[in-house]
Scaffold this active site. Structure first.
Site, short mmCIF file in Angstrom:
data_model
loop_
_atom_site.label_atom_id
_atom_site.label_comp_id
_atom_site.label_asym_id
_atom_site.label_seq_id
_atom_site.Cartn_x
_atom_site.Cartn_y
_atom_site.Cartn_z
N LYS A 1 -4.49 -4.62 16.01
CA LYS A 1 -5.11 -3.57 15.20
C LYS A 1 -6.31 -2.95 15.91
O LYS A 1 -6.59 -1.76 15.75
CB LYS A 1 -5.54 -4.14 13.84
CG LYS A 1 -4.40 -4.34 12.86
CD LYS A 1 -3.92 -3.00 12.27
CE LYS A 1 -2.90 -3.23 11.16
NZ LYS A 1 -2.39 -1.97 10.60
N ASP B 1 0.83 -1.21 0.00
CA ASP B 1 0.00 0.00 0.00
C ASP B 1 0.86 1.25 0.00
O ASP B 1 0.51 2.25 -0.65
CB ASP B 1 -0.91 0.04 1.25
CG ASP B 1 -1.99 -1.01 1.21
OD1 ASP B 1 -1.98 -1.85 0.28
OD2 ASP B 1 -2.85 -1.02 2.11
N THR C 1 -8.31 -2.66 9.79
CA THR C 1 -8.52 -3.86 8.98
C THR C 1 -9.82 -4.57 9.31
O THR C 1 -10.27 -4.56 10.47
CB THR C 1 -7.36 -4.85 9.20
OG1 THR C 1 -7.73 -6.13 8.67
CG2 THR C 1 -7.03 -5.05 10.67
N TYR D 1 -2.74 -10.40 15.42
CA TYR D 1 -2.77 -9.27 14.49
C TYR D 1 -4.07 -8.47 14.64
O TYR D 1 -4.04 -7.24 14.80
CB TYR D 1 -2.62 -9.79 13.05
CG TYR D 1 -2.89 -8.75 11.98
CD1 TYR D 1 -1.95 -7.78 11.67
CD2 TYR D 1 -4.10 -8.75 11.27
CE1 TYR D 1 -2.21 -6.82 10.69
CE2 TYR D 1 -4.35 -7.80 10.29
CZ TYR D 1 -3.41 -6.83 10.00
OH TYR D 1 -3.67 -5.90 9.03
N LEU E 1 0.88 3.20 7.85
CA LEU E 1 0.63 1.89 7.23
C LEU E 1 1.58 0.81 7.76
O LEU E 1 1.37 -0.37 7.50
CB LEU E 1 0.80 1.98 5.71
CG LEU E 1 0.11 3.14 4.98
CD1 LEU E 1 0.31 3.00 3.47
CD2 LEU E 1 -1.37 3.18 5.30
N GLU F 1 -9.97 -7.57 9.67
CA GLU F 1 -9.63 -8.63 10.64
C GLU F 1 -10.11 -8.26 12.04
O GLU F 1 -10.24 -9.12 12.91
CB GLU F 1 -8.12 -8.88 10.65
CG GLU F 1 -7.64 -9.77 9.53
CD GLU F 1 -8.13 -11.20 9.64
OE1 GLU F 1 -7.84 -11.85 10.65
OE2 GLU F 1 -8.80 -11.67 8.71
#
Ligand code: NAP
Ligand code: G4F
Length: 322
Positions: free
Chosen positions: A152, A14, A124, A148, A79, A126
């Site tokens: 986040k 990204d 995200t 993860y 990012l 997720e």
């Protein structure tokens, strides 16, 4: 004077597309890249001379403070992260430190230097994990299923907190899966497109995958970085869900990729337990209506077009290696 942007994770998928987009928009672009013993600049090599790279690590507050001071940015796109879900089970504390606390460190660096700087947090899907809703919007409850996702989610709430506690322009983009020919080779779409290309030219015999039934809402990274930029151009900071609104299985991805090289996927794909996860996220599908309405953002590439583009780029790469 042109606007200045600092991108953490500029060497990632990204980061490279966002840097291209911001350069086209007339920004002066700074990027935070960590020190590595060999170059990690493949994805930004073609624009390297137009960028200002600063070394730093998300685990190291002084280097982040220095980077913010040196870039003196109007906007920070955060990012940088350890972004591969399976590895987060193997390295849960590094993931928490870099992906979770790294966000707090960036927010602190900005708050201390200039709290007027606009901040984008790379959130995200997720974080939704085992979502109660069939399609996930900003109102859906979070239920992350990996270190993860948990890291986040911590970063998401820290971003909200800095907005509310310190009045900062801090925005969460909750992005669903987005891919491209620059995607890391371990992520499932690229693993498949690269294998299809290698098998087509006789460099690989089979492809071992995990859960073929997993469903994801996959879009193109080129489109998604435009949404990041739009989020920081609004009058007020807010949080947005970005996706296509459609989902597909890993099996469908394999079907399209092998079709692009004229092969039957069932003849080459083998299921291997090794690639199943300790805790899986079975299905994700965005409700991006708010982003579409408020940001006037639309994805431009279909899943089918994207997978075929990735296969063609992988074919060209394997052929040029010969
Ligand atoms: P990526 O290709 O894995 O890039 C991650 C970047 O973070 C790389 O530049 C990496 O540097 C950098 N990084 C890792 N650890 C670092 C550290 N300790 N200090 C400084 N930099 C570090 O990920 P991506 O696909 O571009 O995703 C960008 C962001 O969006 C990530 O935060 C990811 O979690 C999030 N996200 C991605 C998706 C998606 O589908 N792609 C969806 C939702 C959210 P190296 O090049 O040196 O490894
Ligand atoms: O491509 P994946 O590894 O991506 P995943 O786990 O969805 O995470 C990506 O998207 C997130 C957004 O939702 C980002 F935040 C995150 O940073 C990353 O970019 O796996 C997709 C699906 C999973 O369900 C996995 O179990 O594909 C399934 N899968 C089946 N076989 C496989 C494989 N995944 C990988 N990586 N490798 C396999 O062989």
């Amino acid at each position: 004077m042109s606007d200045r942007a600092l991108i953490t994770g500029i060497t990632g998928q990204d980061g490279s597309y966002l840097a291209e987009h911001l350069l086209r928009e007339g920004y002066e672009v700074y990027g935070l890249a960590r020190w590595t013993s060999t170059s990690n600049e493949d994805r930004i090599e073609h624009i390297r001379d137009d960028l200002n790279l600063l070394t730093g690590d998300l685990a190291d507050q002084p280097s982040l403070d220095r980077a913010v001071e040196a870039a003196d940015p109007d906007e920070v796109y955060h990012l940088g992260a350890l972004s591969f879900v399976p590895e987060s089970f193997t390295q849960p504390t590094v993931t928490s430190n870099v992906t979770g606390l790294g966000t707090t460190r960036m927010l602190e660096a900005i708050r201390k230097y200039d709290p007027e700087i606009r901040f984008y947090q790379a959130g995200t899907s997720e974080m939704f994990g085992n979502a109660p809703d069939e399609r996930q919007s900003i109102d859906t409850g979070f239920y992350p299923r990996s270190p993860y996702g948990v890291s986040k989610l911590y970063a998401h709430w820290m971003t909200v907190n800095y907005r509310e506690a310190h009045g900062m322009y801090a925005t969460n983009g909750i992005l669903f899966n987005h891919e491209s020919p620059r995607r890391g080779t371990q992520f499932v779409t690229r693993k498949i497109t690269r294998a299809a290309a290698r098998i087509a030219v006789g460099e690989q015999d089979e492809l071992r995958l995990g859960n073929l039934n997993a469903k994801r809402d996959w879009g193109h990274a080129r489109d998604y970085v435009k949404a990041m930029h739009l989020m920081l151009q609004q009058d007020e900071p807010d949080d947005y869900v970005v996706g296509t609104g459609e989902h597909h299985t890993v099996r469908e991805c394999a079907q399209i990729a092998f079709d692009e090289v004229g092969l039957e996927w069932e003849e080459y794909v083998k299921v291997d337990e090794k690639f199943f996860r300790a805790a899986e996220v079975d299905a994700l599908q965005a409700d991006p209506s708010r982003a579409k309405r408020k940001l006037e953002w639309e994805p431009t590439t279909t899943f089918d077009e994207m997978i075929r583009e990735m296969v063609q780029k992988d074919l060209a790469a394997v052929r040029s290696d010969d």
